[in-house]
Design an enzyme around this catalytic site. Structure first.
Site, PDB file in Angstrom:
ATOM      1  N   SER A  17       0.815  -1.211   0.000  1.00  0.00           N
ATOM      2  CA  SER A  17       0.000   0.000   0.000  1.00  0.00           C
ATOM      3  C   SER A  17       0.854   1.269   0.000  1.00  0.00           C
ATOM      4  O   SER A  17       1.827   1.392   0.744  1.00  0.00           O
ATOM      5  CB  SER A  17      -0.908   0.014   1.227  1.00  0.00           C
ATOM      6  OG  SER A  17      -1.583   1.249   1.275  1.00  0.00           O
ATOM      7  N   THR A  69     -10.160  -1.164   2.430  1.00  0.00           N
ATOM      8  CA  THR A  69      -9.939  -1.749   1.109  1.00  0.00           C
ATOM      9  C   THR A  69     -10.290  -3.231   1.142  1.00  0.00           C
ATOM     10  O   THR A  69     -10.793  -3.746   2.148  1.00  0.00           O
ATOM     11  CB  THR A  69      -8.498  -1.471   0.610  1.00  0.00           C
ATOM     12  OG1 THR A  69      -8.406  -1.872  -0.757  1.00  0.00           O
ATOM     13  CG2 THR A  69      -7.441  -2.202   1.425  1.00  0.00           C
ATOM     14  N   LYS A  73     -14.605  -3.766   2.084  1.00  0.00           N
ATOM     15  CA  LYS A  73     -15.380  -2.591   1.657  1.00  0.00           C
ATOM     16  C   LYS A  73     -16.886  -2.774   1.830  1.00  0.00           C
ATOM     17  O   LYS A  73     -17.603  -1.824   2.083  1.00  0.00           O
ATOM     18  CB  LYS A  73     -15.070  -2.257   0.195  1.00  0.00           C
ATOM     19  CG  LYS A  73     -13.783  -1.479   0.025  1.00  0.00           C
ATOM     20  CD  LYS A  73     -13.602  -1.069  -1.429  1.00  0.00           C
ATOM     21  CE  LYS A  73     -12.415  -0.148  -1.574  1.00  0.00           C
ATOM     22  NZ  LYS A  73     -12.252   0.347  -2.941  1.00  0.00           N
ATOM     23  N   ASN A  94     -15.162   3.189   1.471  1.00  0.00           N
ATOM     24  CA  ASN A  94     -13.692   3.195   1.558  1.00  0.00           C
ATOM     25  C   ASN A  94     -13.177   4.209   2.575  1.00  0.00           C
ATOM     26  O   ASN A  94     -11.977   4.304   2.797  1.00  0.00           O
ATOM     27  CB  ASN A  94     -13.055   3.445   0.179  1.00  0.00           C
ATOM     28  CG  ASN A  94     -13.112   4.902  -0.224  1.00  0.00           C
ATOM     29  OD1 ASN A  94     -13.988   5.641   0.218  1.00  0.00           O
ATOM     30  ND2 ASN A  94     -12.184   5.321  -1.058  1.00  0.00           N
ATOM     31  N   ASP A 109     -14.095   6.804  -3.876  1.00  0.00           N
ATOM     32  CA  ASP A 109     -13.633   6.300  -5.184  1.00  0.00           C
ATOM     33  C   ASP A 109     -14.436   6.945  -6.314  1.00  0.00           C
ATOM     34  O   ASP A 109     -13.883   7.278  -7.367  1.00  0.00           O
ATOM     35  CB  ASP A 109     -13.804   4.776  -5.263  1.00  0.00           C
ATOM     36  CG  ASP A 109     -12.707   4.018  -4.521  1.00  0.00           C
ATOM     37  OD1 ASP A 109     -11.616   4.587  -4.335  1.00  0.00           O
ATOM     38  OD2 ASP A 109     -12.951   2.868  -4.117  1.00  0.00           O
ATOM     39  N   GLY A 136     -15.470  -5.002 -16.174  1.00  0.00           N
ATOM     40  CA  GLY A 136     -15.423  -5.474 -14.789  1.00  0.00           C
ATOM     41  C   GLY A 136     -16.675  -5.043 -14.054  1.00  0.00           C
ATOM     42  O   GLY A 136     -17.332  -4.056 -14.451  1.00  0.00           O
ATOM     43  N   GLY A 138     -16.845  -5.379 -10.313  1.00  0.00           N
ATOM     44  CA  GLY A 138     -16.549  -5.487  -8.883  1.00  0.00           C
ATOM     45  C   GLY A 138     -16.787  -4.161  -8.180  1.00  0.00           C
ATOM     46  O   GLY A 138     -17.528  -3.291  -8.664  1.00  0.00           O
ATOM     47  N   GLY A 139     -16.129  -3.986  -7.019  1.00  0.00           N
ATOM     48  CA  GLY A 139     -16.354  -2.808  -6.176  1.00  0.00           C
ATOM     49  C   GLY A 139     -16.007  -1.499  -6.873  1.00  0.00           C
ATOM     50  O   GLY A 139     -16.783  -0.538  -6.824  1.00  0.00           O
ATOM     51  N   TYR A 242      -2.694   1.329 -11.646  1.00  0.00           N
ATOM     52  CA  TYR A 242      -1.654   2.368 -11.728  1.00  0.00           C
ATOM     53  C   TYR A 242      -0.247   1.805 -11.541  1.00  0.00           C
ATOM     54  O   TYR A 242       0.731   2.523 -11.652  1.00  0.00           O
ATOM     55  CB  TYR A 242      -1.909   3.481 -10.694  1.00  0.00           C
ATOM     56  CG  TYR A 242      -2.199   2.950  -9.313  1.00  0.00           C
ATOM     57  CD1 TYR A 242      -1.171   2.588  -8.452  1.00  0.00           C
ATOM     58  CD2 TYR A 242      -3.506   2.785  -8.880  1.00  0.00           C
ATOM     59  CE1 TYR A 242      -1.441   2.090  -7.199  1.00  0.00           C
ATOM     60  CE2 TYR A 242      -3.794   2.284  -7.629  1.00  0.00           C
ATOM     61  CZ  TYR A 242      -2.753   1.931  -6.789  1.00  0.00           C
ATOM     62  OH  TYR A 242      -3.028   1.414  -5.551  1.00  0.00           O
TER      63      TYR A 242
END
Ligand code: NAP
Length: 300
Positions: A17, A69, A73, A94, A109, A136, A138-139, A242
């Protein structure tokens, strides 16, 4: 305001992280004292006691803010007494703070993604074709779809499990339509993430977003874009990944002449918005970005 801010991140695993460095830079730039610690807590039910202890600390004021995270979440929702409309619609939190002695959950987010998209100011997104394709379900896809839907975009959500895309669309549809009705075609549709479905997609999307982990370590050689499918010629690509800074998806799209961006700007924005919720002080995005680049230069 606390004299010494105690902030942190709960999730699992957390070894890589960047958040401690990002928030340490924000605290320093704002002239605030404090720390940002990592709280690795395994998935429930094993992590229940540890999560409980963190929330007791928040209620006592010895912990002033928590980021959340994977894999917690959604799991933290049952502890929270107040949710912002975004957190409620997205179904994931988050950022946790204490508001009027109540544990409050937010989702930064969604506005973080939108702020970064606006910062990029891509001309291809200004020609009125507001059709986004999100890969996707997901979250993070939920946060992105919520943000885009509220900004008047038509959105197609493609997932390898069609039922996951359908579930996302159903969940977001109600809240998004209540806030901003979208005319024209069905504003939110679900489809299978495969070559045939994407090739048939109309209108052609002007923005394609990767909200899967494909391209991220240890999947560097993979891309969510189906093999052999050409890219729309006038689209921009936003990859939530990223690290690495340029994914295979981004490289392939760039080769086809498309504009691309990675998710670093969103990472900084969502962190900045969390920081502002906890401290009430403006977060210096430039200092936070410098901290990430310094960490990468040192090969953390
Ligand atoms: P998540 O909740 O686990 O969702 C991942 C999604 O990707 C699911 O729909 C999953 O499908 C799909 N997926 C996984 N492997 C796949 C594969 N091989 N082929 C096709 N689809 C696949 O994860 P998340 O929290 O949304 O995060 C997704 C990515 O966004 C991660 O790389 C994360 O680091 C990044 N992210 C970046 C930011 C930022 O600030 N830049 C913020 C949040 C997340 P199944 O449900 O079928 O497994």
């Amino acid at each position: 305001m606390p004299e010494n801010f105690s902030l942190g991140l709960v999730g699992h695993p957390l070894e890589h992280s960047l958040s401690p460095r990002i928030h340490a830079a924000a605290l320093q730039a704002a002239g605030l004292k404090g720390e940002y610690q990592l709280y690795p807590v395994p998935p429930l039910p094993g992590g229940t006691k540890a999560l409980n202890e963190l929330f007791v600390r928040m209620q006592k004021g010895t912990l002033n803010g928590l980021n959340v995270t994977i894999p917690h979440k959604q799991a933290v929702l049952s502890w929270l007494e107040h949710l912002t409309p975004a957190a409620k619609a997205i179904g994931a939190v988050n950022t946790i703070s204490l508001k009027s002695e109540q544990l409050a959950g937010d989702n930064t987010d969604a506005p973080g993604f939108l702020a970064d998209l606006n910062r990029l100011g891509w001309s291809v997104l200004r020609d009125g074709n507001l059709h986004a394709l999100v890969l996707g379900a997901g979250g993070s896809a939920r946060a992105v779809v919520y943000a885009l839907a509220r900004s008047g975009w038509n959105i197609s959500v493609a997932a390898r499990r069609l039922e996951a895309a359908e579930e996302l669309v159903t969940a977001i549809r109600a809240s998004a339509e209540r806030t901003r009705p979208i005319r024209g075609r069905e504003p939110l549709i679900a489809l299978q993430l495969d070559r045939q479905s994407l090739a048939r997609l109309t209108p052609v999307p002007s923005l394609i977003i990767n909200a899967t982990p494909l391209g991220m370590h240890p999947f560097e050689d993979t891309s969510p874009w189906p093999e052999g499918l050409s890219f729309p010629s006038h689209a921009a690509i936003y990859d939530l990944v990223y690290n690495p800074p340029e994914t295979k998806f981004m490289k392939d799209a760039k080769r086809a002449g498309l504009r691309t961006a990675n998710g670093l700007g969103m990472l900084i924005e969502q962190a900045a918005l969390s920081f502002e919720i906890w401290t009430g002080c403006t977060a210096r995005r430039d200092s936070m970005l410098t901290a990430v680049n310094a960490a990468w230069a040192g090969n953390i």
